[in-house]
Design a protein around this motif. Structure first.
Motif, short mmCIF file in Angstrom:
data_model
loop_
_atom_site.label_atom_id
_atom_site.label_comp_id
_atom_site.label_asym_id
_atom_site.label_seq_id
_atom_site.Cartn_x
_atom_site.Cartn_y
_atom_site.Cartn_z
N ARG A 1 -30.12 -81.70 -33.46
CA ARG A 1 -30.38 -81.68 -34.74
C ARG A 1 -29.29 -80.53 -35.20
NH1 ARG A 1 -34.95 -82.90 -38.13
NH2 ARG A 1 -34.45 -82.20 -40.26
N LEU A 2 -28.86 -79.59 -34.65
CA LEU A 2 -27.93 -78.58 -35.28
C LEU A 2 -26.67 -79.08 -34.83
CD1 LEU A 2 -29.47 -75.30 -33.69
CD2 LEU A 2 -29.09 -75.90 -36.05
N ALA A 3 -26.44 -80.00 -33.85
CA ALA A 3 -25.08 -80.63 -33.61
C ALA A 3 -24.92 -81.76 -34.80
CB ALA A 3 -25.20 -81.27 -32.28
N LEU A 4 -25.82 -82.57 -35.21
CA LEU A 4 -25.67 -83.28 -36.40
C LEU A 4 -25.33 -82.55 -37.61
CD1 LEU A 4 -28.72 -86.01 -35.49
CD2 LEU A 4 -26.20 -86.49 -35.65
N ILE A 5 -26.03 -81.43 -37.75
CA ILE A 5 -25.69 -80.64 -39.03
C ILE A 5 -24.24 -80.20 -38.89
CG2 ILE A 5 -26.39 -78.47 -40.28
CD1 ILE A 5 -29.09 -78.91 -39.46
N ALA A 6 -23.84 -79.71 -37.83
CA ALA A 6 -22.35 -79.14 -37.64
C ALA A 6 -21.53 -80.47 -37.99
CB ALA A 6 -22.34 -78.69 -36.15
N LEU A 7 -21.83 -81.57 -37.35
CA LEU A 7 -20.91 -82.86 -37.78
C LEU A 7 -20.86 -83.21 -39.12
CD1 LEU A 7 -19.21 -84.95 -36.65
CD2 LEU A 7 -21.34 -86.05 -36.05
N GLY A 8 -22.05 -83.14 -39.69
CA GLY A 8 -22.15 -83.23 -41.26
C GLY A 8 -21.27 -82.52 -42.09
N ARG A 9 -21.49 -81.06 -41.64
CA ARG A 9 -20.52 -79.89 -42.41
C ARG A 9 -19.11 -80.11 -42.12
NH1 ARG A 9 -22.19 -77.46 -46.44
NH2 ARG A 9 -21.37 -75.46 -45.93
N THR A 10 -18.69 -80.53 -40.74
CA THR A 10 -17.37 -80.66 -40.49
C THR A 10 -16.80 -81.98 -41.43
OG1 THR A 10 -17.53 -79.82 -38.21
CG2 THR A 10 -15.57 -81.29 -38.81
N ALA A 11 -17.46 -83.06 -41.57
CA ALA A 11 -17.16 -84.05 -42.36
C ALA A 11 -17.03 -83.67 -43.83
CB ALA A 11 -18.17 -85.27 -42.14
N GLY A 12 -17.63 -82.72 -44.41
CA GLY A 12 -17.69 -82.34 -45.78
C GLY A 12 -18.91 -82.70 -46.51
N PHE A 13 -20.00 -83.00 -45.81
CA PHE A 13 -21.16 -83.05 -46.38
C PHE A 13 -22.08 -81.70 -46.92
CE2 PHE A 13 -21.00 -87.22 -44.06
CZ PHE A 13 -21.35 -87.94 -45.09
N SER A 14 -22.52 -81.72 -47.88
CA SER A 14 -23.41 -80.47 -48.39
C SER A 14 -24.41 -80.38 -47.46
CB SER A 14 -23.54 -80.47 -49.72
OG SER A 14 -24.61 -81.50 -50.00
N LEU A 15 -25.22 -79.25 -47.48
CA LEU A 15 -26.58 -79.23 -46.77
C LEU A 15 -27.54 -80.09 -47.44
CD1 LEU A 15 -26.64 -75.44 -46.12
CD2 LEU A 15 -26.05 -77.29 -44.20
N ASP A 16 -27.49 -80.13 -48.78
CA ASP A 16 -28.49 -81.04 -49.30
C ASP A 16 -28.15 -82.65 -48.94
OD1 ASP A 16 -29.81 -78.84 -50.83
OD2 ASP A 16 -28.45 -79.18 -52.50
N GLU A 17 -26.98 -82.84 -48.82
CA GLU A 17 -26.59 -84.35 -48.29
C GLU A 17 -27.23 -84.64 -46.96
OE1 GLU A 17 -22.76 -85.53 -50.92
OE2 GLU A 17 -22.51 -84.14 -49.24
N ILE A 18 -26.93 -83.41 -46.15
CA ILE A 18 -27.31 -83.32 -44.80
C ILE A 18 -28.98 -83.62 -44.75
CG2 ILE A 18 -27.48 -82.20 -42.66
CD1 ILE A 18 -24.72 -81.10 -43.38
N ALA A 19 -29.52 -82.71 -45.42
CA ALA A 19 -31.16 -82.97 -45.64
C ALA A 19 -31.51 -84.08 -45.68
CB ALA A 19 -31.65 -81.80 -46.45
N GLN A 20 -30.77 -85.10 -46.56
CA GLN A 20 -31.31 -86.29 -46.91
C GLN A 20 -31.21 -87.48 -45.56
OE1 GLN A 20 -29.06 -87.65 -50.22
NE2 GLN A 20 -29.70 -85.89 -51.49
N MET A 21 -30.34 -86.81 -44.75
CA MET A 21 -29.99 -87.71 -43.56
C MET A 21 -31.15 -87.53 -42.44
SD MET A 21 -26.15 -87.29 -42.82
CE MET A 21 -24.84 -87.29 -44.20
#
Length: 143
Positions: free
Chosen positions: A48-68
């Protein structure tokens, strides 16, 4: 597999423990409990942390990542959102390519002064109109 201590998760994920606590406050991850004062996590938190890191690297906000993530914690990634982010990255890449090429030209330009170089002047004019943004910031939309 046994639960992992917060220090072990932080080490394996390459983030400080404070980030894990912050992600927990945001609802992005959850601990399984505590051993003494130290949080414990299921080993699946590393993916899950790897997915969060990937999302952050792609430019997604934490709120956008939470929706994922679905309420049960499983990934629920909106393909349209991924496509829109890819389109945004394409625009950014094009803009940065133009900026890079302009800077390379200005560095090698034979004009006596950068202010006498038409390419550099265009770059300045673009910056003056808000078309060049600082890293991590989007320029204002053009109308």
């Amino acid at each position: 597999m046994t639960d992992l201590d917060i220090a072990e998760v932080a080490h394996r994920a390459g983030v400080p423990a404070s980030t894990l606590r912050f992600y927990e406050e945001k609802g992005l991850i959850s601990s399984t409990g505590r051993r003494g004062l130290r949080r414990q996590y299921d080993p699946a938190v590393l993916e899950r942390l790897a997915l969060i890191a990937l999302g952050r690297t792609a430019g997604f906000s934490l709120d956008e990542i939470a929706q994922m993530f679905a309420p049960d914690g499983r990934p629920r990634i909106d393909r349209d959102m991924l496509s829109a982010k890819a389109d945004e990255l394409d625009r950014t890449i094009r803009e940065l390519g133009v900026l890079r090429d302009s800077l390379r030209h200005a560095a090698a330009c034979p004009a006596p002064s950068h202010l006498e170089c038409s390419t550099f002047r265009r770059l300045i004019d673009t910056a003056a109109s808000g078309g060049v943004a600082a890293p991590g910031r989007r320029p204002p939309a053009r109308r």
